[in-house]
Design a protein around this motif. Structure first.
Motif, short mmCIF file in Angstrom:
data_model
loop_
_atom_site.label_atom_id
_atom_site.label_comp_id
_atom_site.label_asym_id
_atom_site.label_seq_id
_atom_site.Cartn_x
_atom_site.Cartn_y
_atom_site.Cartn_z
N GLN A 1 0.72 -1.40 0.06
CA GLN A 1 -0.05 0.04 0.03
C GLN A 1 0.55 1.18 0.05
O GLN A 1 0.46 2.26 -0.69
N ASP A 2 1.76 1.62 1.10
CA ASP A 2 2.53 2.59 0.79
C ASP A 2 3.30 2.74 -0.21
O ASP A 2 3.58 3.90 -0.85
N ALA A 3 3.97 1.84 -0.72
CA ALA A 3 4.93 2.12 -2.10
C ALA A 3 3.83 2.38 -3.13
O ALA A 3 4.35 3.11 -4.07
N THR A 4 2.88 1.75 -3.24
CA THR A 4 1.65 2.18 -4.44
C THR A 4 1.25 3.42 -4.30
O THR A 4 1.28 4.34 -5.26
N MET A 5 0.87 3.68 -3.16
CA MET A 5 0.60 5.33 -3.00
C MET A 5 1.72 6.32 -3.18
O MET A 5 1.32 7.40 -3.91
N LYS A 6 2.73 6.02 -2.58
CA LYS A 6 3.87 6.85 -3.30
C LYS A 6 4.18 6.85 -4.71
O LYS A 6 4.45 8.11 -5.22
N ASP A 7 3.98 5.82 -5.32
CA ASP A 7 4.13 5.76 -6.75
C ASP A 7 3.12 6.86 -7.35
O ASP A 7 3.41 7.43 -8.39
N ILE A 8 1.99 6.43 -7.14
CA ILE A 8 0.74 7.02 -7.39
C ILE A 8 0.94 8.63 -7.31
O ILE A 8 0.75 9.47 -8.14
N THR A 9 1.25 8.95 -6.25
CA THR A 9 1.59 10.62 -5.60
C THR A 9 2.59 11.12 -6.72
O THR A 9 2.51 12.16 -6.98
N ALA A 10 3.76 10.51 -6.62
CA ALA A 10 4.70 10.72 -7.55
C ALA A 10 4.27 11.24 -8.90
O ALA A 10 4.56 11.95 -9.70
N GLU A 11 3.48 10.17 -9.67
CA GLU A 11 3.11 10.36 -11.07
C GLU A 11 2.11 11.69 -10.83
O GLU A 11 2.28 12.66 -11.83
N ALA A 12 1.43 11.97 -9.91
CA ALA A 12 0.41 13.00 -9.98
C ALA A 12 1.12 14.20 -9.75
O ALA A 12 0.85 15.28 -10.15
#
Length: 183
Positions: A77-88
């Motif tokens: 979860q943390d890694a996925t949200m960090k990745d999504i946030t980085a894309e945004a």
């Protein structure tokens, strides 16, 4: 929604090439142009385009967080949200400057012209004075505190009546979600 906004802004931007702005409005005295610019500077309209970009991105992040929390294994979860946030974040950083430039041009061509047409020099002086007033700045600084005080008092005054109904609503929605998912 965002696509429509971009098309609208792009079309408006195309018409700007020959348009006047606050620095060079045809037939408007330089003194009035300066007053229009003072008013525009205080209105912070240049931020509108960026806010229009940030709002759907923030909504997407909130929706993503819900999906991640409910469907992604806990260890990812943390890694996925960090990745999504980085894309945004990357998207905002890439698109923001051009959008700010476009918004500025639109403000200068349309809003500046409108202010020059609708207000006399004397009215623009008064308006600029109001917008630049330290009292207005102080008032605007206190508004969040005022809203917080009202919110806290409304919550205190209505919590006993609203909270049980809110809990019941949450329970009904939860039942409907579980039924829809098949649990």
């Amino acid at each position: 929604m965002f696509r429509k906004m971009c098309v609208t802004m792009a079309c408006a931007g195309i018409g700007l090439a020959g348009g006047a702005n606050a620095e060079g409005m045809n037939g408007v005295p330089a003194s009035k142009q300066a007053l229009v610019q003072r008013v525009l500077d205080k209105m912070a309209l240049d931020a509108v385009g960026l806010q229009m970009l940030q709002t759907p991105v923030a909504d997407m992040l909130r929706q993503s967080r819900v999906v991640v929390q409910s469907r992604v294994p806990a260890e990812k979860q943390d890694a996925t949200m960090k990745d999504i946030t980085a894309e945004a974040t990357k998207f905002i950083e890439q698109e923001g400057p051009a959008l700010r430039t476009s918004t500025h041009a639109i403000v200068q061509s349309s809003v500046a012209q409108l202010l020059a047409q609708k207000f006399s020099e004397d009215e623009l002086k008064q308006l600029a004075g109001i917008l630049e007033s330290p009292v207005l700045a102080k008032f605007e600084g206190v508004v969040p505190e005022l809203k917080k005080a009202v919110g806290e008092n409304v919550a205190k005054a209505n919590a006993a009546q609203i909270q049980p109904k809110m809990t019941a609503l949450q329970n009904r929605v939860g039942l409907k979600l579980r039924a829809a998912v098949g649990q």
